[in-house]
Motif scaffolding. Structure first.
Motif, PDB file in Angstrom:
ATOM      1  N   ILE A  63      17.118  28.157  59.709  1.00 30.02           N
ATOM      2  CA  ILE A  63      18.499  28.622  59.845  1.00 30.02           C
ATOM      3  C   ILE A  63      18.661  29.278  61.212  1.00 30.02           C
ATOM      4  N   THR A 110      34.684  29.395  61.913  1.00 31.94           N
ATOM      5  CA  THR A 110      33.223  29.461  61.878  1.00 31.94           C
ATOM      6  C   THR A 110      32.725  28.107  61.390  1.00 31.94           C
ATOM      7  N   TYR A 111      31.706  27.575  62.066  1.00 35.05           N
ATOM      8  CA  TYR A 111      31.199  26.242  61.768  1.00 35.05           C
ATOM      9  C   TYR A 111      29.721  26.274  61.405  1.00 35.05           C
ATOM     10  N   TYR A 112      29.311  25.208  60.723  1.00 33.17           N
ATOM     11  CA  TYR A 112      27.877  24.958  60.581  1.00 33.17           C
ATOM     12  C   TYR A 112      27.581  23.553  61.082  1.00 33.17           C
ATOM     13  N   THR A 158      23.058  20.576  52.093  1.00 43.57           N
ATOM     14  CA  THR A 158      24.180  21.459  52.416  1.00 43.57           C
ATOM     15  C   THR A 158      25.114  21.640  51.230  1.00 43.57           C
ATOM     16  N   PHE A 161      30.398  26.781  51.230  1.00 48.87           N
ATOM     17  CA  PHE A 161      31.092  27.019  52.496  1.00 48.87           C
ATOM     18  C   PHE A 161      32.534  27.456  52.299  1.00 48.87           C
ATOM     19  N   ILE A 201      33.851  28.637  56.014  1.00 51.69           N
ATOM     20  CA  ILE A 201      33.009  28.026  57.040  1.00 51.69           C
ATOM     21  C   ILE A 201      33.158  26.514  56.949  1.00 51.69           C
ATOM     22  N   SER A 240      32.471  22.390  58.341  1.00 52.96           N
ATOM     23  CA  SER A 240      31.528  21.479  58.977  1.00 52.96           C
ATOM     24  C   SER A 240      32.009  21.168  60.386  1.00 52.96           C
ATOM     25  N   ILE A 298      20.040  24.249  59.709  1.00 56.77           N
ATOM     26  CA  ILE A 298      21.470  24.508  59.648  1.00 56.77           C
ATOM     27  C   ILE A 298      21.756  25.614  60.659  1.00 56.77           C
ATOM     28  N   SER A 299      22.726  25.364  61.515  1.00 56.52           N
ATOM     29  CA  SER A 299      23.032  26.289  62.604  1.00 56.52           C
ATOM     30  C   SER A 299      24.472  26.752  62.482  1.00 56.52           C
ATOM     31  N   PHE A 300      24.689  28.057  62.611  1.00 58.15           N
ATOM     32  CA  PHE A 300      26.018  28.632  62.479  1.00 58.15           C
ATOM     33  C   PHE A 300      26.520  29.119  63.837  1.00 58.15           C
ATOM     34  N   VAL A 342      28.940  34.609  57.257  1.00 57.04           N
ATOM     35  CA  VAL A 342      27.695  33.873  57.463  1.00 57.04           C
ATOM     36  C   VAL A 342      26.534  34.550  56.741  1.00 57.04           C
TER      37      VAL A 342
END
Length: 388
Positions: free
Chosen positions: A203, A214-216, A226, A231, A236, A238, A276-278, A324
């Motif tokens: 993460i 805010t995205y992932y 996922t 989300f 949040i 995609s 997974i990156s936020f 997040v």
């Protein structure tokens, strides 16, 4: 009906059936996590960012004395929660070389599992800033990039401290991200091929306090795991497809081809590890490319990346940090999180079929094949007529 027309129709039907069978079978092969009660706990304290910035150096650029002193501050924080050292280390600080005359350091601590296991997740955020970048003094303090990610991770360390999980959590504050992801690449390169299989999920937290959204990002195609992240509850989204410019970039050594590959998650993607990156910003902007906001100019990597500007532009930035942090905490503590991640590695990956553009392309390809077949039949018919 002529035989050639019948063959064409049957071919189209077969193609569509095969496509939808594969899509239906494997898109439903995912493991869905049971729903659980999620509270609205505030994980990140409102003053956390201010405290962190006031206790660390303004200049935390890669290889600087300020980055080194900040690593000690973060090490002391890990010590306050009695985290274990990573691997064979006898310290939380893991130094590595930057060229000939400089060094940086990752800060690594481990929350041990409640049982004996090598399975782990990694939660990371880079702590260096771009005060000096590529030989230029930007005066960027890094309140957004990436003190927001750092304090979010610090808050998660505290939140997870009271939990017992059947896998280890490795916390990493990466050094030298801004000059080419050096910290994360150094860390993952220390793993053997076999030990990389123990990583359930990596993460990443980077730049999570700005913009309208805010995205992932979890890859260039849909990922089954996922589905266990709620989300919608935490507002949040995609990362939209149109902002992904090069699906192969993560395997070509270039980390900066599109916005989803501009952080430490890239080092893990290259090794086939689920990530997974936020991050936050505005990928729905009417302007071309990535924007932090529809209203304001980007502040990351500029002298305006300080606490006062962040508060002025984004007074509710802490809400994004909490969304997040809460999402990560409540997902990772779900009963079947571990099994879901293990199963996601065993799946045959047909997730690309979730992409409408790929489906459309496959359809066009099928039509071209049929057109070629039809053209060949006409050519053969004309040849036969001419020989009579």
């Amino acid at each position: 009906m002529k035989k050639s027309a019948l063959v064409s129709i049957i071919s189209v039907i077969c193609f569509l059936l095969i496509t939808f069978i594969i899509y239906g079978t494997f898109s439903n092969f995912y493991v869905y996590a049971d729903s659980m009660s999620e509270s609205n706990d505030i994980i990140v304290k409102p003053d956390a960012l201010s405290i962190y910035l006031s206790k660390t150096d303004i200049d935390k650029s890669a290889g600087s004395n300020g980055e080194s002193r900040t690593s000690v501050y973060l090490s002391d924080y890990m010590k306050s929660f009695d985290l274990s050292f990573y691997g064979e280390m006898n310290s939380y600080i893991d130094k590595f070389r930057l060229g000939i005359d400089k060094e940086s350091q990752n800060v690594i601590g481990v929350k041990k599992a409640s049982i004996e296991t090598n399975d782990c997740i990694i939660i990371g955020a880079h702590y260096d800033n771009s005060y000096f970048l590529n030989g230029y003094q930007t005066y960027s303090i890094g309140a957004l990039d990436n003190a927001t990610g750092v304090v979010c991770l610090m808050s998660l360390i505290k939140q997870f401290n009271e939990t017992n999980l059947p896998f280890n959590i490795i916390y990493i504050f990466y050094g030298a991200e801004e000059i080419g992801l050096s910290g994360s690449e150094t860390f993952i390169n220390s793993y053997t091929t076999e030990s990389k299989k123990d990583i359930l999920l990596a993460i990443n937290l980077d730049n999570i306090g700005c913009g309208e959204y805010t995205y992932y990002y979890a890859g260039d195609s849909a990922n089954s795991f996922t589905k266990i992240f709620n989300f919608d509850r935490y507002n949040i989204s995609s990362m939209p497809y149109y902002s992904k410019l090069n699906i192969l970039s993560s395997f070509e050594g270039s980390a900066y081809t599109h916005i989803g590959l501009q952080s430490d998650n890239t080092a893990f993607i290259r090794e086939g590890i689920k990530t997974i990156s936020f991050f936050s910003g505005n990928l729905n902007s009417i302007n071309a490319g990535y924007k932090e906001s529809e209203k304001y100019e980007n502040i990351s990597h500029t002298k305006d990346d300080n606490l006062s500007t962040l508060l002025h532009y984004y007074p509710n930035y802490n809400d994004k940090l909490n969304n997040v942090a809460n999402l990560i905490f409540y997902t990772v503590t779900k009963d079947n999180f571990q099994n879901t991640m293990l199963n996601s590695y065993m799946e045959m990956d047909f997730s690309f079929l979730n992409n409408k553009l790929i489906i459309f392309g496959m359809g066009i390809f099928g039509i071209l094949i049929l057109c070629g077949y039809k053209g060949k039949q006409i050519e053969n018919k004309n040849l036969n007529d001419n020989t009579k």
